[in-house]
Scaffold this motif. Structure first.
Motif, PDB file in Angstrom:
ATOM      1  N   GLU A   1       0.768  -1.216   0.143  1.00 58.59           N
ATOM      2  CA  GLU A   1       0.055   0.112  -0.114  1.00 58.59           C
ATOM      3  C   GLU A   1       0.839   1.193   0.019  1.00 58.59           C
ATOM      4  O   GLU A   1       1.731   1.385   0.804  1.00 58.59           O
ATOM      5  N   LEU A   2       0.603   1.970  -0.946  1.00 52.67           N
ATOM      6  CA  LEU A   2       1.107   3.363  -1.055  1.00 52.67           C
ATOM      7  C   LEU A   2       0.583   4.169   0.254  1.00 52.67           C
ATOM      8  O   LEU A   2      -0.391   4.467   0.326  1.00 52.67           O
ATOM      9  N   ILE A   3       1.690   4.686   0.967  1.00 50.36           N
ATOM     10  CA  ILE A   3       1.324   5.649   2.125  1.00 50.36           C
ATOM     11  C   ILE A   3       1.777   7.134   1.926  1.00 50.36           C
ATOM     12  O   ILE A   3       1.390   8.053   2.901  1.00 50.36           O
ATOM     13  N   ASP A   4       2.691   7.523   1.185  1.00 50.13           N
ATOM     14  CA  ASP A   4       3.225   8.751   1.066  1.00 50.13           C
ATOM     15  C   ASP A   4       3.673   8.980  -0.512  1.00 50.13           C
ATOM     16  O   ASP A   4       4.191   8.155  -0.960  1.00 50.13           O
ATOM     17  N   TRP A   5       3.275  10.036  -1.029  1.00 49.96           N
ATOM     18  CA  TRP A   5       3.666  10.375  -2.421  1.00 49.96           C
ATOM     19  C   TRP A   5       4.359  11.817  -2.552  1.00 49.96           C
ATOM     20  O   TRP A   5       3.636  12.775  -2.212  1.00 49.96           O
ATOM     21  N   LEU A   6       5.641  11.829  -2.518  1.00 51.79           N
ATOM     22  CA  LEU A   6       6.393  13.206  -2.651  1.00 51.79           C
ATOM     23  C   LEU A   6       6.819  13.777  -4.125  1.00 51.79           C
ATOM     24  O   LEU A   6       7.295  13.080  -4.857  1.00 51.79           O
ATOM     25  N   SER A   7       6.425  14.889  -4.288  1.00 49.76           N
ATOM     26  CA  SER A   7       7.090  15.616  -5.432  1.00 49.76           C
ATOM     27  C   SER A   7       8.001  16.705  -5.147  1.00 49.76           C
ATOM     28  O   SER A   7       7.154  17.756  -4.273  1.00 49.76           O
ATOM     29  N   PHE A   8       8.900  17.022  -5.622  1.00 46.63           N
ATOM     30  CA  PHE A   8       9.765  17.994  -5.286  1.00 46.63           C
ATOM     31  C   PHE A   8       9.849  18.753  -6.449  1.00 46.63           C
ATOM     32  O   PHE A   8       9.989  18.493  -7.492  1.00 46.63           O
ATOM     33  N   PRO A   9       9.600  20.334  -6.202  1.00 47.98           N
ATOM     34  CA  PRO A   9       9.726  21.162  -7.110  1.00 47.98           C
ATOM     35  C   PRO A   9      11.164  21.472  -7.902  1.00 47.98           C
ATOM     36  O   PRO A   9      11.998  21.204  -7.228  1.00 47.98           O
ATOM     37  N   ALA A  10      10.941  21.895  -9.065  1.00 51.05           N
ATOM     38  CA  ALA A  10      12.257  22.391  -9.816  1.00 51.05           C
ATOM     39  C   ALA A  10      11.914  23.785 -10.561  1.00 51.05           C
ATOM     40  O   ALA A  10      10.911  24.226 -10.459  1.00 51.05           O
ATOM     41  N   PRO A  11      13.026  24.420 -10.891  1.00 52.15           N
ATOM     42  CA  PRO A  11      12.678  25.766 -11.439  1.00 52.15           C
ATOM     43  C   PRO A  11      12.009  25.621 -12.903  1.00 52.15           C
ATOM     44  O   PRO A  11      12.195  24.739 -13.460  1.00 52.15           O
ATOM     45  N   ALA A  12      11.143  26.633 -13.198  1.00 51.36           N
ATOM     46  CA  ALA A  12      10.517  26.562 -14.129  1.00 51.36           C
ATOM     47  C   ALA A  12      11.498  27.043 -15.462  1.00 51.36           C
ATOM     48  O   ALA A  12      11.416  26.097 -16.788  1.00 51.36           O
ATOM     49  N   SER A  13      12.551  27.616 -15.448  1.00 53.52           N
ATOM     50  CA  SER A  13      13.607  28.012 -16.620  1.00 53.52           C
ATOM     51  C   SER A  13      14.761  26.932 -16.392  1.00 53.52           C
ATOM     52  O   SER A  13      15.259  26.830 -15.230  1.00 53.52           O
ATOM     53  N   LEU A  14      14.890  26.348 -17.487  1.00 50.94           N
ATOM     54  CA  LEU A  14      16.020  25.167 -17.458  1.00 50.94           C
ATOM     55  C   LEU A  14      17.501  25.859 -17.271  1.00 50.94           C
ATOM     56  O   LEU A  14      18.239  25.964 -18.505  1.00 50.94           O
ATOM     57  N   GLU A  15      17.721  26.552 -16.204  1.00 50.69           N
ATOM     58  CA  GLU A  15      19.011  26.916 -16.165  1.00 50.69           C
ATOM     59  C   GLU A  15      19.846  25.972 -15.530  1.00 50.69           C
ATOM     60  O   GLU A  15      21.464  26.458 -15.143  1.00 50.69           O
ATOM     61  N   ALA A  16      19.608  25.157 -15.528  1.00 51.49           N
ATOM     62  CA  ALA A  16      20.396  23.837 -14.848  1.00 51.49           C
ATOM     63  C   ALA A  16      21.362  23.156 -15.791  1.00 51.49           C
ATOM     64  O   ALA A  16      21.578  23.448 -16.730  1.00 51.49           O
ATOM     65  N   PRO A  17      22.299  22.182 -15.118  1.00 55.54           N
ATOM     66  CA  PRO A  17      23.187  21.849 -16.056  1.00 55.54           C
ATOM     67  C   PRO A  17      22.634  20.925 -17.226  1.00 55.54           C
ATOM     68  O   PRO A  17      21.255  20.476 -17.301  1.00 55.54           O
ATOM     69  N   SER A  18      23.362  20.618 -18.250  1.00 55.21           N
ATOM     70  CA  SER A  18      22.816  19.997 -19.390  1.00 55.21           C
ATOM     71  C   SER A  18      22.157  18.812 -19.062  1.00 55.21           C
ATOM     72  O   SER A  18      21.048  18.316 -19.516  1.00 55.21           O
ATOM     73  N   SER A  19      22.967  17.872 -18.157  1.00 54.77           N
ATOM     74  CA  SER A  19      22.370  16.770 -17.598  1.00 54.77           C
ATOM     75  C   SER A  19      21.950  16.793 -16.236  1.00 54.77           C
ATOM     76  O   SER A  19      22.883  17.193 -15.548  1.00 54.77           O
ATOM     77  N   LEU A  20      20.587  16.451 -15.850  1.00 59.07           N
ATOM     78  CA  LEU A  20      20.114  16.921 -14.762  1.00 59.07           C
ATOM     79  C   LEU A  20      20.733  15.868 -13.544  1.00 59.07           C
ATOM     80  O   LEU A  20      20.924  14.631 -13.955  1.00 59.07           O
ATOM     81  N   PRO A  21      21.168  16.535 -12.342  1.00 66.00           N
ATOM     82  CA  PRO A  21      21.556  15.552 -11.495  1.00 66.00           C
ATOM     83  C   PRO A  21      20.548  14.631 -11.022  1.00 66.00           C
ATOM     84  O   PRO A  21      19.140  14.865 -11.177  1.00 66.00           O
TER      85      PRO A  21
END
Length: 1820
Positions: free
Chosen positions: A1686-1706
């Motif tokens: 049974e699923l007891i928790d579901w977590l979604s962590f936010p990310a920046p809207a504009s992709l200023e991140a590295p070319s390959s995401l961590p």
């Protein structure tokens, strides 16, 4: 992999253990006895009934042998006076079982679709009366075996037999049945062609390997007494044979002498290339004159003025109308085989024509275009239907329709070159070009086409007035078509029910058609059809047919009587007549001419009224030169003449041919007019005679044998065809010869167009390069390669130059203006697969089948090599003309590589990698890995890169980011072989199988493409001409199409689509911002010698130093060339930021170090721990860097042993195994050198920490401290050496640096620096004289003498070239001996010996098949190591004597004492003084201990060769396990860090790993297991105690990414690349449940814990989590025994809207917190760089720890509140969560992608790529 175990050959009796009769069976009288001839046991099978006495393998018919060998070898002896039978059941690729039988019972060859019967002709012993009788009677003994029959080795080419006789593809051998009466020794299968009676030494001298021939292995060989010849005692029979005995379909003895040349039979269906690797030296010795003849200047046609070009729609099989040049421009189609899925018969329509399209969903949409109306009717066809003419809703489609119109075809023949016909008015000729029939006007060259055949046309014939044309195509059931010639309309199409129609003849009236072919049993068959009603729409019916045993070459219907025919062939001329529905024949009594091979016949023309119609003469010609005149009415020979070679007189004047006795000239064809006769001969001459053959009055010589000759109806011209593909005619009045068509005689491979001069270059499998004029379509030049095939061709964009790549790996450039060879480049070892110029013509690129990519500078007319990269282009992808693609602005180069699943984009000027796109993962729904096939760039500024894939898609990618813009599915039925875009990016061309498609690039319509057929072979390349007015496609022939689309400039404004701007995303450009610097760097060929310091000068060798010259230089040396760690402010050689340094090409030597590509970056700041308070201490390093060169040292006297792993130097005690680690280098270490007293170690690495130069560190061996850091070389240091007295250190830069530096070891100041124009590969000091050293490079050794007077240094250098006999090679290694000798190795496997007193090479020998990169010498022994993975020990005692004698030595002077084959290329070696034992390093990452005396090789150090994916630990912490991309799972002892066991899975990558927890039901160590997940979706469970695989499951369709055991070990949880999670049982192997919550995003982590949480309100004893790369974490509670999850928790962590991140995401990583039960820890890409602590009870983040970078790995200590984080910046951070203190640790040279605490928390394992570092936790 199923075939690998059968290589190089398989002993069938031994493998199936025939003597035990368990896997085979025997019946009847089968015994064993000792044979005296073979001196061994053989099987004797006797009995009068073969079916009752036999040996059969396998035991039952339901089983299969599964033997895949190309050849079957049977060692047997027929019993004298008896008959025998052998049956072989073979399986084809389409699973059809075919029986191949041979016996001396069979009198003739017979065949059905599933059975081939070959007569076996027993040969007699050499010199016997039987053999003499057979030789004099020109036939062997048919029937029972003679009394002195011999043991025979019979080789059957099963692949060729099925292809030749049944047109099927061989898969494997199913069963064998050997029936009485015979003796049999054994059976073998192999893919190799063995030649008996040849020793291995003889084979090597004769270079038989070049012909694909190997000596017979000892196990297969018959015994031969000393001094005797194998062929005098035994028979060797190869079938199919290359001999010419009769009967032709029989098994008999042929040519047996290998010296006479052995013909390797090729597959007649598809010529499969057989790779033959020639050494570079051999290729260099081949003269260019032998390879390419001078180009022949051809007469240029005047431009053709075409008044009317026929409109053509190309569809597929069915009576397709030929398109006439008039208003009726559309053709009628009745079949859709090329564009649809099935053949659909269609009724003819009267309102226009039909054009073929393939619907996107697989059905076929056909639309008919009305001529008088704008409306279009569409009908969707899914089965046999009639086209509806009712109005339907209009469908948007690609316009104009048609968009292509066939203009010209360059080509002739295909099946045969003997068919060419005159039209009745003598103004045009009709001839076949593969599957198309062409009519050409001889005055204008205008062509029109008859299209409808689906295979090559094998026969053509006209009726008397050229109104009716009949044609046949080759194939199993030949198709015949009848055409209305004037209208170009197919009147009828019917199957002949015979194989391969070879000849057709229409009666003069056109009412009767006669054809010759073979029936299903291979017997000749003559069929006569009634074609009288075909013009009125009637059917063609068979009048009569007959089988005959005689050979028929030609059959013609008498023009004066439709019921009479005449045929000729081998040994016969026959007259035929149809009477009362029967076909009867009578032979002509040929008398003494009965044994001639007749080739053609012709009737006498003209007739007088007083003679009967049949009272006329028949002329018949033969291959022996005879021409017989036969009285047709009386069936008698009137006269016989013979054409003989000319008699030479006065050495220059040739007599006319006469008809006398002697050897004749073969006549292939004869044609008769009312006044003269024409003959076509094998010697290339067409001769014209009066009808009495008294003398020749005209003759024309051709380049090849003349196949056919035909006098025009007006008797003014003679049409000629040649076997070389030429078609022309002789004008009798002007005595001039006009060539109508020249053509390639084999498939065309590639083409290139010169837009300025409107010329086209083509290359073909016929070994020719041809240049064509695009206006007249006439051939201008012809270059012929004698023994190598041209593969690719490219025109220079501006100059009159073209380049061509060959199968030998050579790239040549030619000047058309001078008709001369300009340059020859030999950078490649495999066939050249790609060749192209940059748009400005300054650069040229080439690639080869071995994966090498070369860049050339073509700014000058003679190009030179700029850079070479190895193993970057895919080696297993399909090669074609679109292998390399250059962008329209010339900035970028794209290709498929390094694997077939990836596409790489490089900077075109430097070959620096900019982007790598994995096309295999772009389709998440597919279960198969997609591979890239062809690529092309869209024109600027669209910015797209098009990739065709193996799943029949075209992917449109953003060329800068790799983002998928669009995808086109089901482009072709088979894979797409070529891509091309129009310059305005509106239209896309694709080629696949035999069709060409034109697409709307934007895909805006309901039907976005049009299909065009016509090619009978796969289309290899299609492209627009530079002016965009035409399209060219090649394959079987060269097709030129008119492109009818309206250009963008002419199109209305509304039709311009603004997609060019909109499709370029506004994203950051990852490419270089400016090209000015690169171009500036390329323009100048000279290189700065000084380094900016005025006092420091260097020696620059601008010219190669000749043997006699000695160059002396005394440089003033600056003291500012080094800095110590304590004086970091003392910067080395400062320089202003300018153009990038020139990129040099990598030489053909593996000695040069190339650092592994790393996407990670060095940290800007590091939180080093306080001295003495370090939380971690480096305990051990697992692995050796096999990418280094000479990066291992060992001193036998002191026991000092050191090697490198990444940027760490590991000093290991060989007795205790304890390690020291010297850390300081910022980058991967390339090489090491230790002083002779073993007190100082020098190490070198690349630039780092802001340095602009390479770093060389000097270490004190006693205490492991770094004494000095020196800088000089710009790129990499590849070799270093100390002088014998340790006063000097020499360092050598790589091929880009090309600098040799000399250092004073007291102060480590630079004494001298020398720059070379060519790469230097190795350097060494003379052990006898401290001031002498030598270095090796291209073709020479440079001997250096160092003279020092005070502070002044002078260098004298003498360059000694290798002897010419060695060839142009690279000297890649060297070592001094103590007796004035120097040994040097070459990249071709030779060792050269030099006298150091005279500096001359006096001896060479072939020491290896590959490049020798390591040489060590001591006394009379020499050790060599090469890239063939072999290390060899040589005895060279005789070499010193030869030096003193001064004689030329031979290779027999040295002796190979010992050799060992290791697991990779040898990159480093160190031995003791006697060379008895030593340590050797290989590219596989292994250090071996070698002991020659004991013949042992032991792994000292071993690690993963590729990336390490996971580390896991046993519950008791006694062992750990690692897995990697190399497919291995390795188990290590934690106490000693030694490898205990290794599980290897081939061709798969092991992605994840888990160790079973302490088992509940399976107690103790016996129950310890490791579960591993692989890239193919499988899970394997390995038992540690039993060291075997226990279970294999396949719960996933894609690669696994995470795996874990449940807390009790009873369940395996696994996650895949597609986000699906499987719950499996390790007991049963069943998948219990699949969870889809994370679908669409790869699972990164699965973790289980045994804790029980009652406060969650859910029943269950196990808590587990899963994280996916989309920053989502799911938490579950499970009770597996109760099947609850049974699923007891579901977590979604936010990310920046504009992709200023590295070319390959961590990665997104999560773990349960060991010290806080209800908390999980998360790191990943987000709004902030931080670690989050999330409480499952409070449902919120309760704590955050900020980070300086995004984390790439995470681990939490189970023992203390420690948290380890790895970064892409190569830093490991240890965080104490109690005190919030942070400490950073360095030691990795790449991103730390893995951190794992041991269960006790005492150790921490970290990994970057393939190196594993083990840390000890020192904090409490």
């Amino acid at each position: 992999m199923a075939k690998v175990w059968q290589h190089p050959y398989l002993n069938v009796f031994k493998h199936f253990k025939v003597e035990e009769w368990k896997r085979s069976t025997k019946e009847g009288d089968v015994t064993t006895f000792m044979d005296k001839t073979l001196k061994g046991t053989v099987y004797r099978i006797r009995g009068s009934i073969p079916a009752s006495n036999y040996i059969q393998l396998p035991k039952t018919s339901t089983q299969s042998l599964g033997l895949t060998g190309h050849y079957l070898y049977l060692l047997f002896k027929p019993m004298p006076g008896k008959c025998f039978v052998v049956h072989l059941d073979v399986t084809t690729e389409d699973s059809q079982v075919v029986r191949i039988s041979f016996s001396n019972l069979f009198k003739e060859f017979k065949s059905t679709a599933t059975w081939l019967q070959f007569p076996f002709i027993c040969g007699a012993a050499k010199g016997s009366v039987y053999e003499c009788t057979a030789r004099t009677s020109k036939q062997d003994l048919v029937g029972v075996a003679p009394a002195n029959v011999r043991w025979t080795c019979l080789m059957l080419d099963l692949h060729y037999i099925l292809s030749m006789y049944l047109n099927r593809r061989y898969s494997h051998l199913k069963s064998i049945k050997l029936c009485s009466n015979l003796l049999v020794k054994n059976l073998y299968t192999s893919d190799l062609l063995f030649e008996p009676g040849v020793m291995f030494s003889e084979a090597r001298q004769a270079k038989l390997a070049f012909h694909g021939i190997s000596p017979m292995p000892r196990e297969m060989a018959f015994p031969v007494p000393k001094g005797e010849n194998w062929h005098d005692r035994y028979d060797y029979i190869r079938f199919p044979s290359d001999g010419s005995k009769l009967p032709y379909d029989s098994i008999q003895k042929g040519c047996s002498n290998p010296a006479e040349g052995v013909q390797v039979l090729e597959d007649p269906i598809r010529h499969l290339p057989r790779p033959v690797t020639l050494t570079k030296a051999v290729r260099d010795r081949v003269s260019l004159i032998q390879q390419i003849t001078s180009p022949k200047d051809m007469p240029r046609w005047s431009p053709l003025v075409t008044k009317s070009i026929p409109e053509v729609h190309l569809a597929t099989s069915g009576p397709l109308e030929e398109v006439y040049s008039g208003d009726q421009e559309f053709s009628r189609v009745e079949g859709l085989q090329a564009a649809g899925d099935s053949t659909v018969p269609l009724h003819a329509t009267t309102d226009g024509g039909i054009h073929v399209y393939a619907h996107r969903m697989g059905n076929v949409a056909i639309h008919a275009v009305g001529i008088s109306s704008d409306e279009t009717v569409y009908t969707k066809i899914t089965g046999p239907e009639v086209l509806s003419s009712k109005k339907a809703s209009p469908c948007r489609r690609l316009l104009p329709d048609p968009i292509l119109k066939l203009r010209t075809i360059i080509g002739f023949g295909g099946c045969s070159t003997k068919w060419a016909l005159w039209t009745k008015n003598s103004s045009a000729v009709v001839y076949p070009c593969h599957a198309i029939i062409i009519t050409m006007q001889i005055e204008t060259g205008e062509q029109r086409f008859f299209i409808g055949h689906t295979d090559k046309v094998s026969a053509l014939t006209f009726n008397g007035n050229s109104a009716l044309l009949a044609s046949a195509q080759m194939g199993h059931l030949s198709m015949v078509r009848l055409w209305d010639f004037q209208k170009g309309k197919c009147l009828s199409m019917f199957k002949t029910h015979v194989h391969s129609v070879s000849s057709l003849s229409l009666s003069y009236s056109g009412a009767v058609l006669c054809g010759i072919g073979k029936d299903g049993h291979g017997k000749t068959m003559v069929v006569v059809w009634n074609t009288a009603q075909v013009n009125q729409g009637g059917e063609v019916v068979v009048l009569a047919k007959a089988h005959t045993d005689v050979d028929i070459q030609t059959l013609k219907i008498a023009f004066f009587d439709d019921t009479r025919m005449v045929s000729c062939g081998r040994d016969n001329v026959r007259l035929w007549r149809v009477r009362s529905g029967a076909l009867r024949s009578c032979p002509v009594n040929l008398g003494e001419y009965h044994s001639l091979e007749f080739t053609d016949l012709a009737f006498e023309k003209g007739h007088s009224a007083e003679r009967e119609p049949e009272d006329r003469t028949l002329f018949v010609c033969s291959r022996s030169g005879h021409i017989l005149e036969i009285d047709y009415k009386n069936v008698t020979i009137r006269n016989a003449r013979r054409l003989l070679p000319s008699q030479i007189q006065h050495s220059h004047r040739r007599e006319k041919q006469t008809f006398n006795s002697g050897p004749g000239i073969a006549i292939n064809s004869i044609s008769i007019s009312s006044t003269f006769c024409a003959t076509a001969s094998e010697d290339g001459y067409v001769r014209l005679w009066p009808l009495d053959f008294s003398a020749i009055f005209l003759e024309a010589e051709h380049e090849g044998a003349v196949s056919s000759v035909s006098i025009s109806p007006d008797s003014l011209k003679v049409l000629c065809t040649t076997s070389t593909g030429n078609l022309g005619y002789l004008d009798i009045q002007s005595r001039g010869y006009n060539t109508l068509m020249r053509s390639h005689t084999d498939s065309v491979l590639a083409f290139s167009v010169d837009g300025l001069r409107k010329q086209m270059a083509t290359v073909s499998q016929d070994n020719t390069i041809r240049i064509w004029d695009l206006v007249s379509m006439q051939q201008l030049y012809d270059f012929t390669a004698s023994d190598e095939m041209p593969c690719t061709v490219a025109f220079h964009p501006a100059q009159q130059i073209f380049a061509c790549g060959f199968s030998s790996g050579v790239v040549r450039t030619f000047s058309l203006a001078a008709s001369d060879l300009l340059m020859e480049h030999k950078q490649h070892r495999g066939a050249v697969t790609g060749l192209t110029f940059s748009p400005d013509g300054n650069l040229m690129f080439s690639s080869c089948s071995h994966g090498t990519l070369a860049l050339y500078n073509c700014a000058a007319q003679k190009s030179h090599v700029h850079r070479v990269l190895a193993n970057v282009v895919s080696q297993d992808a399909e090669h074609g003309p679109n292998t390399l693609a250059v962008s329209g602005d010339g900035r970028f180069l794209a290709f498929v590589g390094p694997s077939k699943y990836t596409v790489t984009v490089m900077d075109a000027h430097s070959l620096d990698e900019l982007l790598r796109i994995d096309v295999s993962i772009l389709d998440l729904d597919s279960t198969n890995l997609d591979s890239a096939l062809r690529i092309c760039f869209a024109p600027m500024p669209v910015g797209h890169l098009l990739v065709s894939t193996s799943s029949n898609k075209v992917l449109v990618l953003d060329a800068k980011t790799g983002r998928l813009v669009r995808e086109v599915s089901r482009v072709h039925k088979l894979s797409c072989s070529s891509l091309a875009l129009s310059e305005d990016a509106r239209y896309l061309l694709t080629a696949g199988d035999r069709v060409v498609k034109v697409w709307d690039y934007q895909m805006r319509f309901d039907i976005n493409f049009q299909v065009y057929i016509g090619h009978s072979e796969p289309v290899r390349q299609v492209a627009f001409t530079p002016d965009q007015q035409h399209v060219i496609s090649i394959g079987d022939a060269i097709f030129l199409w008119d492109f009818l689309a309206v250009s963008r400039a002419e199109s209305p404004k509304a039709d311009i689509h603004p997609y060019v701007e909109s499709l370029v995303p506004p994203r950051a450009d990852i490419f270089s911002e400016s090209d000015e610097g690169e171009e500036a760097g390329l323009k100048g060929s000279s290189r700065e010698a000084s380094d900016g310091n005025k006092d420091h000068s260097t020696l620059v060798m601008e010219e190669p130093v000749e043997n006699e010259e000695t160059l002396v230089v005394r440089p003033k040396v600056s003291q500012e060339c080094s800095r110590s760690p304590s004086h970091s402010g003392n910067e080395p050689r400062k320089e202003t930021k300018g153009p990038e340094p020139q990129h040099y090409i990598r030489p053909d030597s593996y000695r040069h170090f190339t650092p592994r590509f790393k996407a990670s970056v060095l940290p800007k700041s590091v939180l080093y721990p306080p001295a003495g308070n370090e939380g971690l201490k480096l305990k051990a390093v697992i692995g050796y860097n096999g990418n280094g060169r000479g990066n291992m040292v060992w001193n036998p006297d002191t026991g000092f042993f050191a090697y490198t792993c990444g940027c760490v130097i590991v000093v290991e005690d060989l007795h205790s195994g304890s390690q020291q680690h010297w850390i300081g280098h910022p980058e991967e270490i390339s090489t090491l050198a230790v002083s002779h007293d073993a007190q100082v170690l020098a190490s070198a690495s690349g630039q780092g920490n802001g340095d602009s130069r390479c770093q060389i560190r000097i270490w004190n061996v006693q205490d492991g401290t770094c004494q000095k850091v020196i800088f000089h070389h710009e790129t990499q240091v590849q070799a270093m050496a100390y002088s014998r007295d340790d006063r000097l250190l020499v360092t050598l830069g790589d091929y880009s640096d090309r600098t040799l530096a000399l250092w004073n070891t007291h102060t480590y100041d630079l004494m001298s620096s020398t720059h070379f124009l060519e790469p230097v590969h190795e350097v060494a000091f003379n052990p006898l004289f401290d001031g002498e050293l030598a270095c090796v490079g291209r073709g020479a050794v440079a001997f250096w003498l160092i003279e020092q007077r005070g502070a002044d240094i002078s260098l004298k250098v003498h360059r000694a070239a290798i002897p010419d006999t060695v060839g142009l090679v690279e000297l890649t290694s060297l070592c001094y001996s103590t007796n004035y000798l120097l040994y040097s190795g070459t990249n071709t496997g030779q060792i050269c010996v030099w006298d150091t007193q005279t500096n001359r090479c006096f001896m060479t020998w072939e020491a290896d098949e590959g490049e020798i990169g390591v040489l060590l010498c001591c006394g009379n022994r020499l050790v060599s190591g090469s890239n063939t993975k072999r290390i060899r020990l040589w005895s060279v005692a005789a070499v010193q004597e030869l030096r003193l004698k001064g004689s030329d030595a031979r290779s027999s002077s040295v002796l190979l004492e010992h050799e060992m084959t290791l697991d990779g290329t040898i990159v480093g070696a160190t031995f003791d003084d006697s060379l008895d034992m030593g340590i050797v390093g290989t590219t596989a990452g292994t250090l071996w201990y070698i002991n020659w005396a004991e013949s042992t090789s032991i792994r000292l150090i071993s690690g993963h060769k590729n990336k390490v994916n996971e580390v896991t630990f046993s519950p008791g912490e006694s062992h750990c396990a690692t897995c990697g991309e190399d497919g291995s799972v390795r188990v290590w002892s934690l106490a000693s860090m030694e490898l205990v066991v290794q599980f290897q899975v081939l061709n798969q990558s092991c992605q994840c790993l888990a160790w079973s927890p302490i088992p509940i039901s399976r107690g103790g160590a016996e129950g310890q297991h490791v579960v591993a997940g692989y890239s193919d979706g499988t899970i394997r469970v390995f038992s540690i105690s039993r060291t075997e695989m226990e279970l294999k499951m396949h719960p996933h369709s894609v690669a696994l990414t995470a795996i874990a055991y449940s807390a009790d070990g009873e369940i395996i949880l696994s996650g895949g690349k597609d986000g699906l999670m499987a719950v499996s049982s390790p007991r049963t192997g069943m998948t219990i449940r699949v969870l889809i919550d994370h679908k669409g995003s790869p699972i990164t982590v699965i973790q289980c814990t045994r804790k029980q949480y009652h406060d969650f309100g859910v029943e269950g004893g196990e808590l587990w989590l899963a994280a996916s790369s989309d920053r989502r974490v799911s938490v579950w509670v499970s009770a597996w025994l109760k099947d609850k999850c049974e699923l007891i928790d579901w977590l979604s962590f936010p990310a920046p809207a504009s992709l200023e991140a590295p070319s390959s995401l961590p990665p997104s990583l999560a773990a349960f917190c060991p010290w806080d039960n209800g908390v999980l820890v998360y790191v990943g890409f987000g709004m902030q760089k931080e670690i989050l602590f999330y409480s499952l009870r409070q449902k919120q983040v309760v704590e955050k720890i900020p980070l300086s970078h995004f984390a790439t790995s995470l681990s939490l200590s189970p023992a203390a509140h420690f948290l380890a984080v790895g970064f892409n910046e190569r830093v490991l951070r240890l965080i104490d969560c109690t005190t919030r203190t942070e400490q950073d640790f360095v030691g990795h040279d790449d991103s730390i992608h893995l951190c794992r605490f041991t269960p006790s928390g005492k150790r921490l394992f970290t990994a970057s790529y393939n190196e594993i570092l083990v840390w000890e936790i020192t904090s409490t």
